[in-house]
Design a protein around this motif. Structure first.
Motif, PDB file in Angstrom:
ATOM      1  N   ALA A  54      78.025  -2.744   2.738  1.00 42.14           N
ATOM      2  CA  ALA A  54      77.189  -3.078   3.995  1.00 42.14           C
ATOM      3  C   ALA A  54      78.052  -3.333   5.115  1.00 42.14           C
ATOM      4  CB  ALA A  54      76.475  -4.266   3.694  1.00 42.14           C
ATOM      5  N   LEU A 267      65.817  -3.488   4.768  1.00 42.45           N
ATOM      6  CA  LEU A 267      66.312  -4.694   4.092  1.00 42.45           C
ATOM      7  C   LEU A 267      65.443  -5.553   3.143  1.00 42.45           C
ATOM      8  CD1 LEU A 267      68.431  -7.512   5.877  1.00 42.45           C
ATOM      9  CD2 LEU A 267      66.646  -8.261   4.476  1.00 42.45           C
ATOM     10  N   ASN A 391      71.476   2.346   6.762  1.00 37.31           N
ATOM     11  CA  ASN A 391      72.268   2.142   5.339  1.00 37.31           C
ATOM     12  C   ASN A 391      72.892   0.965   5.221  1.00 37.31           C
ATOM     13  OD1 ASN A 391      71.436   4.613   4.586  1.00 37.31           O
ATOM     14  ND2 ASN A 391      73.409   5.796   5.738  1.00 37.31           N
ATOM     15  N   THR A 392      73.189   0.140   6.343  1.00 39.97           N
ATOM     16  CA  THR A 392      74.100  -0.944   6.315  1.00 39.97           C
ATOM     17  C   THR A 392      72.745  -2.182   5.986  1.00 39.97           C
ATOM     18  OG1 THR A 392      75.620  -0.254   7.838  1.00 39.97           O
ATOM     19  CG2 THR A 392      75.148  -2.647   7.617  1.00 39.97           C
ATOM     20  N   SER A 393      71.683  -2.091   6.588  1.00 44.43           N
ATOM     21  CA  SER A 393      70.594  -3.056   6.370  1.00 44.43           C
ATOM     22  C   SER A 393      70.164  -3.052   4.872  1.00 44.43           C
ATOM     23  CB  SER A 393      69.534  -2.837   7.247  1.00 44.43           C
ATOM     24  OG  SER A 393      68.550  -1.817   6.887  1.00 44.43           O
ATOM     25  N   GLN A 395      72.082  -1.777   2.143  1.00 40.75           N
ATOM     26  CA  GLN A 395      73.120  -2.425   1.483  1.00 40.75           C
ATOM     27  C   GLN A 395      73.336  -3.999   1.573  1.00 40.75           C
ATOM     28  OE1 GLN A 395      74.682  -0.881  -0.764  1.00 40.75           O
ATOM     29  NE2 GLN A 395      74.026   1.073  -0.431  1.00 40.75           N
ATOM     30  N   LEU A 396      73.171  -4.380   2.852  1.00 41.13           N
ATOM     31  CA  LEU A 396      73.097  -5.707   3.027  1.00 41.13           C
ATOM     32  C   LEU A 396      71.824  -6.350   2.377  1.00 41.13           C
ATOM     33  CD1 LEU A 396      74.499  -8.444   4.431  1.00 41.13           C
ATOM     34  CD2 LEU A 396      73.125  -7.855   6.526  1.00 41.13           C
ATOM     35  N   ALA A 495      69.926   0.436  -2.479  1.00 42.94           N
ATOM     36  CA  ALA A 495      70.496   0.035  -1.198  1.00 42.94           C
ATOM     37  C   ALA A 495      70.208   0.700  -0.331  1.00 42.94           C
ATOM     38  CB  ALA A 495      71.714   0.128  -1.584  1.00 42.94           C
TER      39      ALA A 495
END
Length: 495
Positions: A54, A267, A391-393, A395-396, A495
């Motif tokens: 993330a 998310l 993708n970041t949200s 995984q976070l 994720a």
């Protein structure tokens, strides 16, 4: 056939990094026994990987645009392979957690470059075929992870879930060197290091606080201090991004209510659909006495239904507005989690089937439209950044979900256990040996695990429903007409 070798190289890397999100789940009880881990250690084995992914995805994408996507992808493969070897050789939980984080660094470099490499390699109909295969491989990774992890753990050793990455990495490196061409963004100007550092610190501080809250308490100085550090770091990240000439994340994207809705949806999808699986696996193996293979197969209803639903939704519902597919999918995920709450002391794996299947249907419905909707909500020049932000949200969400649901699960366990039974032993995967040593403890242990899981499923269900409502309220425009396609079944990216 040679023209598909670049696709093969990219898919091998994507398969490995996504399998490693889920493959660890069914191996955790064996890891706990072998390494004498605590509950927090087990959470960090998963969260260390997810957090690194993330935190570094957007930065890795910027670096790849600057120095070359092929170089960054190859570097990611090398780091991932070396970290996998180190994970397999780890002799204690601290080393394993550290090397899992290093795996996440390599995974971020790979994940951030796969779509760009395919986009620069293939054109026209071939590009559509390439992205379709890539999405299917992502879905296969989700379905294969728990089963492959179970087979390797039960018939060899848990360390082989990491060693198996080595030959695959070697093949991917060789094929990439020979057949994948270099590409970069000629207008790239640099990497936003201050943004990367402040975002990583914010995410890490909050996640660490949530994982430690079971031991420290919500009102402890340590917990409050970590939350304060997370808040200050997040504020610093916002200030850095607003003033940076080349921000890692253009905060102007959040002026779009549709983009905000999709980020929240991504998310909360990860939290509501996947984060409880680690505690479910702990119950299946350490309390119900299943082997790793059987426990892995128990999770197949979600992956298989997600895979099938995503394929059908991608073909039949591509013109349906994203608010209905993504929002409806999240509502299904919430309902699926709530269907798991009837779990009781005498329940067996069959109590999970209906809820996991409904959750899988929601995951499959929401995912095909999610990335395209995020990219359609922003200017074309920012489409790649929007995809990376999604993708970041996700995984976070996976990292935070494991921490939040872990705190909920442990609190439910604490409140249901009679005095004299060590909670740490149960959350560390030692329920089976304890019951074998003293069968009289079985009713209390079964009741406590059921209570903890009920609470985790309830929180997941509520968050899924809230995510669905947020998407229905915020997302207004139809699915994208022009962006790059999304990964097919979301079970894959977890994720």
């Amino acid at each position: 056939m040679r023209k598909w070798l670049p696709l093969t190289a990219v898919c091998l890397g994507a398969f490995m990094l996504l399998v490693d999100v889920t493959i660890v789940t069914v191996a955790l009880p064996d890891m706990a026994t072998s390494l004498h881990t605590t509950f927090a250690d087990l959470q960090w084995v998963l969260d260390g990987y997810a957090l690194a992914l993330a935190a570094l995805l957007l930065g890795a994408g910027s670096l790849a645009d600057l120095v070359g996507r092929r170089k960054v992808y190859l570097g990611g493969l090398v780091v991932f392979a070396a970290a996998s070897l180190a994970c397999g050789l780890a002799t204690g939980p601290v080393a394993l957690i550290a090397f899992r984080g290093l795996q996440g660094v390599g995974g971020a470099a790979m994940f951030a470059t796969t779509m760009a490499l395919l986009s620069s390699t293939y054109q026209g109909r071939d590009r559509g075929v390439a992205f379709g295969v890539w999405g299917s491989v992502n879905g296969a990774a989700a379905a294969a992870g728990p089963v492959l992890g179970g087979l390797l753990t039960e018939h060899l050793d848990w360390r082989w879930i990491f060693f198996v990455n080595l030959p695959v990495s070697v093949i991917a490196i060789v094929v990439t060197l020979r057949y994948v061409k270099e590409s970069r963004n000629p207008h790239a100007t640099g990497v936003d290091l201050p943004g990367l550092v402040t975002f990583t610190l914010a995410a890490g501080a909050v996640t660490y606080a949530l994982i430690r809250v079971g031991e420290n308490g919500w009102g402890s100085t340590t917990t409050l201090g970590l939350f304060a550090l997370g808040a200050l770091s997040l504020l610093a990240f916002v200030l850095v991004e607003l003033r940076s000439p080349r921000p890692m994340l253009d905060l102007g994207l959040f002026r779009s209510r549709t983009f905000v809705g999709i980020m929240l949806g991504g998310l909360l999808l990860s939290v509501a659909a996947f984060s409880y699986l680690v505690y479910t696996s702990l119950w299946l193996q350490s309390v119900r006495g299943m082997g790793p293979v059987t426990a892995g197969l128990t999770m197949l209803p979600m992956s298989v239904v997600a895979f099938v639903t995503a394929g059908v939704a991608g073909k039949k519902l591509h013109d349906t507005p994203a608010r209905w597919t993504v929002g409806g999918g999240l509502l299904l995920i919430g309902v699926g989690a709530l269907l798991l709450t009837p779990i009781g002391p005498d329940s067996t794996w069959t109590v999970l089937v209906a809820g996991l299947a409904v959750t899988g249907a929601g995951v499959g419905l929401a995912t095909p439209a999610m990335a395209s909707a995020a990219m359609a909500a922003v200017p074309q020049a920012r489409a790649g950044m929007a995809g990376g932000a999604l993708n970041t949200s996700r995984q976070l969400g996976n990292a935070l979900g494991i921490a939040v649901l872990g705190a909920v699960f442990k609190t439910g366990l604490d409140h249901s256990l009679p005095g004299g039974i060590p909670v740490a032993a149960l959350t560390g995967g030692q329920a089976g040996p304890m019951i074998a040593h003293d069968p009289a403890l079985a009713p209390a242990v079964h009741t406590a695990f059921a209570s903890g899981l009920q609470d985790a499923f309830l929180v997941s269900g509520v968050l899924g429903l809230l995510g669905g409502l947020a998407v229905l309220v915020l997302v207004r425009q139809p699915t994208a007409q022009h962006p790059a396609p999304a990964p097919t079944p979301a079970a894959a990216t977890r994720a």
